[in-house]
Design an enzyme around this catalytic site. Sequence first.
Site, PDB file in Angstrom:
ATOM      1  N   LYS A 277       5.428  -4.740  -8.728  1.00 28.00           N
ATOM      2  CA  LYS A 277       6.091  -5.379  -9.868  1.00 28.00           C
ATOM      3  C   LYS A 277       6.883  -4.335 -10.651  1.00 28.00           C
ATOM      4  O   LYS A 277       6.371  -3.259 -10.981  1.00 28.00           O
ATOM      5  CB  LYS A 277       5.069  -6.066 -10.776  1.00 28.00           C
ATOM      6  CG  LYS A 277       5.717  -6.871 -11.899  1.00 28.00           C
ATOM      7  CD  LYS A 277       4.700  -7.758 -12.595  1.00 28.00           C
ATOM      8  CE  LYS A 277       5.321  -8.533 -13.748  1.00 28.00           C
ATOM      9  NZ  LYS A 277       6.411  -9.434 -13.293  1.00 28.00           N
TER      10      LYS A 277
ATOM     11  N   HIS B 135      -0.942  -6.376 -12.621  1.00 24.78           N
ATOM     12  CA  HIS B 135      -0.157  -6.934 -11.515  1.00 24.78           C
ATOM     13  C   HIS B 135      -0.140  -5.965 -10.334  1.00 24.78           C
ATOM     14  O   HIS B 135      -0.539  -4.797 -10.463  1.00 24.78           O
ATOM     15  CB  HIS B 135       1.280  -7.230 -11.956  1.00 24.78           C
ATOM     16  CG  HIS B 135       1.417  -8.479 -12.760  1.00 24.78           C
ATOM     17  ND1 HIS B 135       1.247  -8.501 -14.125  1.00 24.78           N
ATOM     18  CD2 HIS B 135       1.687  -9.759 -12.398  1.00 24.78           C
ATOM     19  CE1 HIS B 135       1.417  -9.742 -14.567  1.00 24.78           C
ATOM     20  NE2 HIS B 135       1.687 -10.516 -13.542  1.00 24.78           N
TER      21      HIS B 135
END
Length: 254
Positions: free
Chosen positions: A147, A143
Amino acid sequence: MIKVIMHGCNGRMGQVITRLMEEDPETTIVAGIDPFDEGKNSYPVFGNIAQCDKQADVVVDFSNALAVDGLLEYCVEKKLPVVLCTTGLSENQLQKVKEASERIAVLRSANMSLGVNLLMELVKQAAKVLAGEGFDMEIEEKHHRHKLDAPSGTAIALGDAINEAMGNTYHYEMDRTGKRQERDEKEIGFSAVRGGSIVGDHDVIFAGMDEVVTLSHRAYSRDIFGKGAVAAAKFLAGKKAGMYTMAEVIAQKS
């Protein structure tokens, strides 16, 4: 017209859903909730959901774990269904979600995309065949650098799907750092990468002797999650108390 409160309206996903709902003739956002606001939305924004005085049919949440307790209290008090997309919830919070679902409609999903929810069904089938043949199972996710939680809620949901298929007989290995030991047969390993602007990649690896099977999902745009959230809001509005899933939303659309 379904009236929506967007919880976390100025975050990345909040803005995606705002755009999608503005283009959707069946939904309208009547209020947003976000502690940071630059006045860029076409609807009023409240710093805290407790301050919101707008009438709505459903709440869509893409915020952070710290805001979920207040969200649940508000929704229960107002008898509002809630599409809960925030990940990284504690065990205590998950219990509160379960208790809330006894009084209001709750749809909680770690990932709102059609592809990921299909992937969850596929990994269940693969695990039933391959785990019994001695294949090791690993989940790798990637990600963007912003995040906060790791591994991702989707990665854990994929692990849970495998474990459910195998009778909940496996344990999770989140960190092998500093360990000098062989891999356990009843282990599902997780690894997380954070960097750049990666929207979301998930690989479920079944590693056997002399062969490897990998089931993958790549997200190239946040729109796939936003579209799922919009569909979930339409599905949940007017529903009676209970815990609902994206599988039910997909079944209704098929």
